[in-house]
Write an enzyme that holds these catalytic residues in place. Sequence first.
Site, mmCIF file in Angstrom:
data_model
loop_
_atom_site.group_PDB
_atom_site.id
_atom_site.type_symbol
_atom_site.label_atom_id
_atom_site.label_comp_id
_atom_site.label_asym_id
_atom_site.label_seq_id
_atom_site.Cartn_x
_atom_site.Cartn_y
_atom_site.Cartn_z
ATOM 1 N N ASP A 17 62.803 -46.550 78.869
ATOM 2 C CA ASP A 17 62.949 -48.002 78.743
ATOM 3 C C ASP A 17 64.106 -48.302 77.788
ATOM 4 O O ASP A 17 64.255 -47.673 76.741
ATOM 5 C CB ASP A 17 61.642 -48.606 78.197
ATOM 6 N N ILE A 18 64.925 -49.269 78.155
ATOM 7 C CA ILE A 18 66.134 -49.581 77.385
ATOM 8 C C ILE A 18 65.794 -50.281 76.056
ATOM 9 O O ILE A 18 66.584 -50.229 75.102
ATOM 10 C CB ILE A 18 67.109 -50.426 78.246
ATOM 11 N N ASN B 71 52.188 -54.405 84.114
ATOM 12 C CA ASN B 71 52.153 -55.856 84.029
ATOM 13 C C ASN B 71 52.389 -56.420 85.427
ATOM 14 O O ASN B 71 53.434 -56.158 86.024
ATOM 15 C CB ASN B 71 53.234 -56.357 83.072
ATOM 16 N N GLN C 216 55.116 -59.627 83.091
ATOM 17 C CA GLN C 216 56.090 -58.914 83.939
ATOM 18 C C GLN C 216 57.421 -59.655 83.908
ATOM 19 O O GLN C 216 57.476 -60.865 84.170
ATOM 20 C CB GLN C 216 55.578 -58.801 85.374
ATOM 21 N N HIS D 56 56.211 -51.155 88.124
ATOM 22 C CA HIS D 56 56.459 -50.012 87.236
ATOM 23 C C HIS D 56 55.279 -49.836 86.301
ATOM 24 O O HIS D 56 54.677 -50.810 85.853
ATOM 25 C CB HIS D 56 57.740 -50.207 86.413
ATOM 26 N N PHE D 57 54.993 -48.571 86.016
ATOM 27 C CA PHE D 57 54.074 -48.250 84.929
ATOM 28 C C PHE D 57 54.895 -48.023 83.677
ATOM 29 O O PHE D 57 55.939 -47.365 83.732
ATOM 30 C CB PHE D 57 53.298 -46.960 85.220
ATOM 31 N N HIS D 58 54.407 -48.536 82.559
ATOM 32 C CA HIS D 58 54.930 -48.166 81.249
ATOM 33 C C HIS D 58 54.094 -47.001 80.730
ATOM 34 O O HIS D 58 52.864 -47.033 80.827
ATOM 35 C CB HIS D 58 54.745 -49.303 80.237
HETATM 36 P P1 5GP Z 1 57.776 -55.667 82.262
HETATM 37 O O1 5GP Z 1 57.588 -56.695 81.170
HETATM 38 O O2 5GP Z 1 58.398 -56.233 83.517
HETATM 39 O O3 5GP Z 1 56.511 -54.896 82.537
HETATM 40 O O4 5GP Z 1 58.750 -54.607 81.644
HETATM 41 C C1 5GP Z 1 60.063 -54.391 82.045
HETATM 42 C C2 5GP Z 1 60.638 -53.345 81.139
HETATM 43 O O5 5GP Z 1 61.871 -52.936 81.680
HETATM 44 C C3 5GP Z 1 60.906 -53.823 79.716
HETATM 45 O O6 5GP Z 1 60.195 -52.993 78.802
HETATM 46 C C4 5GP Z 1 62.414 -53.722 79.560
HETATM 47 O O7 5GP Z 1 62.821 -53.276 78.284
HETATM 48 C C5 5GP Z 1 62.777 -52.705 80.638
HETATM 49 N N1 5GP Z 1 64.095 -52.905 81.221
HETATM 50 C C6 5GP Z 1 64.640 -54.057 81.667
HETATM 51 N N2 5GP Z 1 65.863 -53.858 82.185
HETATM 52 C C7 5GP Z 1 66.102 -52.528 82.065
HETATM 53 C C8 5GP Z 1 67.216 -51.701 82.429
HETATM 54 O O8 5GP Z 1 68.221 -52.156 82.955
HETATM 55 N N3 5GP Z 1 67.106 -50.375 82.149
HETATM 56 C C9 5GP Z 1 66.004 -49.839 81.563
HETATM 57 N N4 5GP Z 1 66.002 -48.522 81.326
HETATM 58 N N5 5GP Z 1 64.922 -50.597 81.208
HETATM 59 C C10 5GP Z 1 64.983 -51.917 81.459
#
Ligand code: 5GP
Length: 140
Positions: A37-38, A91, A98, A104-106
């Site tokens: 995650d970035i 999420n 989300q 995606h799974f974290h």
């Molecule tokens: P969500 O809140 O949708 O479950 O989480 C999305 C996750 O994707 C966030 O933790 C965010 O930091 C990560 N993310 C968003 N854009 C990018 C990207 O371009 N590259 C990577 N590696 N992670 C991303």
Amino acid sequence: MTGAMPQGEPCIFCDIAAERAPAHRIYDDRSTAAFLDIFPFTRGHLLVIPKRHGARLTDLPFDDQVALVRTLDEVCRRVERLTPDYNVALNAGANAGQIVFHVHFHVIPRYGESNPFLGPGRARLRDDDARELVRELSRA
Ligand code: 5GP
Ligand code: ZN
């Protein structure tokens, strides 16, 4: 189908899946991938995705769901090299937090820190640490 979002709308995770966008990838197979995650909540925070676009788990065909959970298991085993403790989260929907609408799974390693989900803003992943983590976690 890999890396293709219907209606041609942009999707950053489709782009990562298709290697059109960069990511610190630790796992890749025909239908799934995992990368750092970035903006990690903790060191080694990973995302596990299907290559087929779907906003949520229930949008995916069963075979892709199975492949995704198989990869989740593999990623969890690798994270256990860092720490036995971690959160797995999914999420689904804006009200659930989300922000990227490609399922995606974290996988969020936990090291005994106080609740990382309530703290201040997350720092961007550092390239040197990302390279070190990729070295540790890419190995099967
Ligand atoms: P969500 O809140 O949708 O479950 O989480 C999305 C996750 O994707 C966030 O933790 C965010 O930091 C990560 N993310 C968003 N854009 C990018 C990207 O371009 N590259 C990577 N590696 N992670 C991303
Ligand atoms: Zn997508």
